[in-house]
Design a protein around this motif. Structure first.
Motif, mmCIF file in Angstrom:
data_model
loop_
_atom_site.group_PDB
_atom_site.id
_atom_site.type_symbol
_atom_site.label_atom_id
_atom_site.label_comp_id
_atom_site.label_asym_id
_atom_site.label_seq_id
_atom_site.Cartn_x
_atom_site.Cartn_y
_atom_site.Cartn_z
ATOM 1 N N SER A 368 0.868 -1.181 0.000
ATOM 2 C CA SER A 368 0.000 0.000 0.000
ATOM 3 C C SER A 368 0.904 1.231 0.000
ATOM 4 O O SER A 368 1.145 1.848 1.056
ATOM 5 C CB SER A 368 -0.917 0.002 1.227
ATOM 6 O OG SER A 368 -1.713 -1.166 1.267
ATOM 7 N N PRO A 369 1.446 1.582 -1.147
ATOM 8 C CA PRO A 369 2.453 2.652 -1.185
ATOM 9 C C PRO A 369 1.865 4.018 -0.843
ATOM 10 O O PRO A 369 0.696 4.298 -1.122
ATOM 11 C CB PRO A 369 2.940 2.609 -2.634
ATOM 12 C CG PRO A 369 1.802 2.015 -3.403
ATOM 13 C CD PRO A 369 1.159 1.032 -2.480
ATOM 14 N N GLY A 370 2.700 4.840 -0.225
ATOM 15 C CA GLY A 370 2.281 6.205 0.051
ATOM 16 C C GLY A 370 2.475 7.072 -1.188
ATOM 17 O O GLY A 370 3.413 6.884 -1.958
ATOM 18 N N ILE A 371 1.568 8.001 -1.399
ATOM 19 C CA ILE A 371 1.673 8.905 -2.544
ATOM 20 C C ILE A 371 2.673 10.008 -2.206
ATOM 21 O O ILE A 371 2.469 10.794 -1.273
ATOM 22 C CB ILE A 371 0.292 9.506 -2.892
ATOM 23 C CG1 ILE A 371 -0.709 8.394 -3.235
ATOM 24 C CG2 ILE A 371 0.418 10.482 -4.065
ATOM 25 C CD1 ILE A 371 -2.112 8.886 -3.484
ATOM 26 N N ASP A 372 3.752 10.035 -2.958
ATOM 27 C CA ASP A 372 4.826 11.020 -2.782
ATOM 28 C C ASP A 372 5.461 10.973 -1.396
ATOM 29 O O ASP A 372 6.093 11.946 -0.956
ATOM 30 C CB ASP A 372 4.310 12.442 -3.059
ATOM 31 C CG ASP A 372 3.895 12.600 -4.518
ATOM 32 O OD1 ASP A 372 4.522 11.945 -5.376
ATOM 33 O OD2 ASP A 372 2.960 13.363 -4.791
ATOM 34 N N ARG A 373 5.269 9.888 -0.697
ATOM 35 C CA ARG A 373 5.941 9.705 0.589
ATOM 36 C C ARG A 373 6.103 8.199 0.828
ATOM 37 O O ARG A 373 5.209 7.407 0.482
ATOM 38 C CB ARG A 373 5.144 10.332 1.742
ATOM 39 C CG ARG A 373 3.756 9.760 1.910
ATOM 40 C CD ARG A 373 2.998 10.404 3.066
ATOM 41 N NE ARG A 373 1.664 9.843 3.186
ATOM 42 C CZ ARG A 373 1.382 8.685 3.787
ATOM 43 N NH1 ARG A 373 2.365 7.969 4.302
ATOM 44 N NH2 ARG A 373 0.133 8.246 3.854
ATOM 45 N N PRO A 374 7.211 7.790 1.408
ATOM 46 C CA PRO A 374 7.439 6.358 1.615
ATOM 47 C C PRO A 374 6.469 5.771 2.646
ATOM 48 O O PRO A 374 6.118 6.414 3.631
ATOM 49 C CB PRO A 374 8.880 6.295 2.139
ATOM 50 C CG PRO A 374 9.481 7.620 1.793
ATOM 51 C CD PRO A 374 8.359 8.602 1.816
ATOM 52 N N HIS A 375 6.058 4.539 2.374
ATOM 53 C CA HIS A 375 5.236 3.789 3.324
ATOM 54 C C HIS A 375 5.971 2.491 3.640
ATOM 55 O O HIS A 375 6.311 1.711 2.744
ATOM 56 C CB HIS A 375 3.860 3.493 2.724
ATOM 57 C CG HIS A 375 2.976 2.727 3.649
ATOM 58 N ND1 HIS A 375 2.906 1.356 3.663
ATOM 59 C CD2 HIS A 375 2.100 3.159 4.618
ATOM 60 C CE1 HIS A 375 2.041 0.956 4.583
ATOM 61 N NE2 HIS A 375 1.535 2.030 5.170
ATOM 62 N N ARG A 376 6.211 2.264 4.933
ATOM 63 C CA ARG A 376 6.985 1.093 5.341
ATOM 64 C C ARG A 376 6.079 -0.130 5.488
ATOM 65 O O ARG A 376 4.919 -0.015 5.891
ATOM 66 C CB ARG A 376 7.701 1.374 6.660
ATOM 67 C CG ARG A 376 8.608 0.235 7.125
ATOM 68 C CD ARG A 376 9.564 0.694 8.200
ATOM 69 N NE ARG A 376 10.548 1.632 7.684
ATOM 70 C CZ ARG A 376 11.643 1.257 7.031
ATOM 71 N NH1 ARG A 376 11.892 -0.032 6.798
ATOM 72 N NH2 ARG A 376 12.499 2.155 6.603
ATOM 73 N N PHE A 377 6.625 -1.290 5.135
ATOM 74 C CA PHE A 377 5.896 -2.547 5.317
ATOM 75 C C PHE A 377 6.797 -3.543 6.037
ATOM 76 O O PHE A 377 8.025 -3.460 5.979
ATOM 77 C CB PHE A 377 5.421 -3.125 3.981
ATOM 78 C CG PHE A 377 6.541 -3.548 3.064
ATOM 79 C CD1 PHE A 377 7.116 -4.815 3.153
ATOM 80 C CD2 PHE A 377 7.039 -2.669 2.107
ATOM 81 C CE1 PHE A 377 8.149 -5.202 2.322
ATOM 82 C CE2 PHE A 377 8.077 -3.056 1.264
ATOM 83 C CZ PHE A 377 8.628 -4.314 1.367
ATOM 84 N N THR A 378 6.164 -4.498 6.700
ATOM 85 C CA THR A 378 6.877 -5.574 7.403
ATOM 86 C C THR A 378 6.124 -6.881 7.190
ATOM 87 O O THR A 378 4.900 -6.942 7.368
ATOM 88 C CB THR A 378 6.977 -5.292 8.913
ATOM 89 O OG1 THR A 378 7.689 -4.076 9.117
ATOM 90 C CG2 THR A 378 7.701 -6.425 9.628
#
Length: 418
Positions: A368-378
């Motif tokens: 679930s990527p962030g728009i114009d900002r990084p989104h972390r996943f684990t």
């Protein structure tokens, strides 16, 4: 006479070309006539007329022999033998005449005499395809492998059209371990055909263990295979060899500095492009309308990233890496970024055990990527006992609305989990 591993040929009746048509040497010779337009040249100079005008001229006699040989029947052997002797009287070391007499000696199974004649012909012509093809096969058949590679080099330097016959034949001969050292010695000189021969190590007909022995010997000789040269072999070997053993061999063939960087559970998690081949390095799978490549992060100053893009009209695999993990619990982490709205889970990481049709998924991480900002996943997952692999793949699913996707992935890490 044996040719490229066949049993001695029982000569049938008919024209000389018919008797050798199934033999690689004949294929090469016919290829020479067609591709270099020798046939047209002979027609233009009218060898019969030239011979009638100047029967003692070496070139006229040579052309006459070539012209008649390709049209001869068994009954013409005496006439061709007489022509060849006439050529030798006009020019003591006429390679065409020597080769023609050698050919007849070989057909009569007088191999020692044939070898003497072909060897003499070879001394006076590096361009006579028939001569060097016969000598190549003779050297291979008699275990004289260093000499065989000298003959192969001559054939392969003559014209690239010879590569499609000679190179696969050499690679498939590796079932004889005595061939490994002379092959590696020849390849270590970086001949123009080195890349193609190493590419042929990926052929299923080539012994996979012998293929590795050639690569390892090249490294020991100070002429290590490049990433491009290693990639086809290791991708093929990954479908056959035991992965832990293959991984150790893969590591051993990397340059020392690269080997240190590639020592973790996951290679190149920051996508900073260490020079390592698949399957234990990333394999990117771009195709029509699909982008999968290293690049800069969408966020300035965030370093390198894996960039992927596709139209969402079909399921695709963007990238994959073969892991070598013991049974146990692990954690995969990373970040994703996009530049536009993207359905959650349309792109995902998948971990699979097994090979080919026997692959089975053991874990999945929708993104679930962030728009114009990084989104972390684990993703925390278990590798079961007996798992072959697993393989880590980044996959894009088919979108019902044909929703295209642009995605950046970075800072990927894989560690053991408590």
């Amino acid at each position: 006479m044996t040719l490229f591993g066949t049993k001695p040929v029982q000569l049938p009746t008919g024209s000389w070309p018919a008797r050798i048509g199934a033999i690689v040497i004949a294929l090469l010779f016919v290829g020479l006539l067609v591709q270099s337009r020798v046939g047209f040249m002979l027609a233009r100079v009218q060898p019969d007329a030239a011979f009638a005008v100047a029967p003692s001229n070496p070139e006229a006699v040579r052309s006459k022999i070539e012209y008649q040989l390709m049209r001869a029947t068994r009954e013409d052997q005496a006439a061709l033998t007489d022509l060849s002797h006439r050529a030798l009287r006009a020019e003591a070391y006429n390679p065409t005449a020597l080769r023609t007499l050698g050919l007849f000696a070989a057909f009569e199974k007088k191999d020692a005499h044939a070898e003497k004649l072909f060897s003499m012909s070879a001394k006076f012509s590096l361009r006579d395809l028939f001569t060097h093809a016969w000598l190549l096969e003779n050297r291979l058949a008699n275990g004289r492998y260093a000499e065989a590679f000298s003959e192969a080099d001559i054939l392969l330097r003559q014209r690239s059209a010879n590569w499609d016959v000679v190179v696969p034949s050499l690679a498939q001969r590796l079932k004889d371990p005595r061939l490994i050292e002379p092959m590696a010695q020849a390849l270590s000189t970086n001949p123009s055909w080195r890349g193609m021969l190493l590419l042929n190590l990926a052929d299923p007909k080539v012994d996979v263990e012998a293929g590795h022995a050639v690569l390892a010997r090249l490294a020991a000789l100070g002429s290590p295979p490049t990433v491009a040269e290693l990639t086809p072999y290791f991708q093929r070997a990954a479908t056959e060899a035991r992965l832990p053993l293959l991984h150790r061999r893969w590591m051993a063939l990397l340059p020392r500095a690269t080997r240190i960087k590639a020592a973790g559970l996951l290679r190149d998690g920051d996508f900073a492009a260490p020079d390592v081949p698949p399957p234990f390095g990333w394999r990117f799978l771009p195709q029509d309308g699909v982008v999968a490549e290293r690049g800069e992060s969408l966020i300035p100053g965030q370093g390198s990233a894996l960039y992927i893009s596709y139209p969402g009209d079909r399921q695709v695999t963007f990238a994959e890496q073969q892991l070598v993990l013991d049974a146990g619990r692990y954690r995969l982490t990373g970040r994703t970024t996009t530049d536009a709205e993207l359905t959650a889970g349309q792109v995902y990481w998948s971990l699979r055990c097994g090979r080919g049709n026997a692959e089975s998924e053991i874990a999945k991480q929708p993104l679930s990527p962030g728009i114009d900002r990084p989104h972390r996943f684990t993703l925390t997952f278990n590798v079961p006992s007996g798992c072959v692999g697993p393989k880590l793949s980044l996959i894009g699913g088919k979108s019902d609305t044909l929703e295209s996707a642009n995605l950046w992935v970075d800072t990927l890490t894989l560690t053991r989990a408590p």
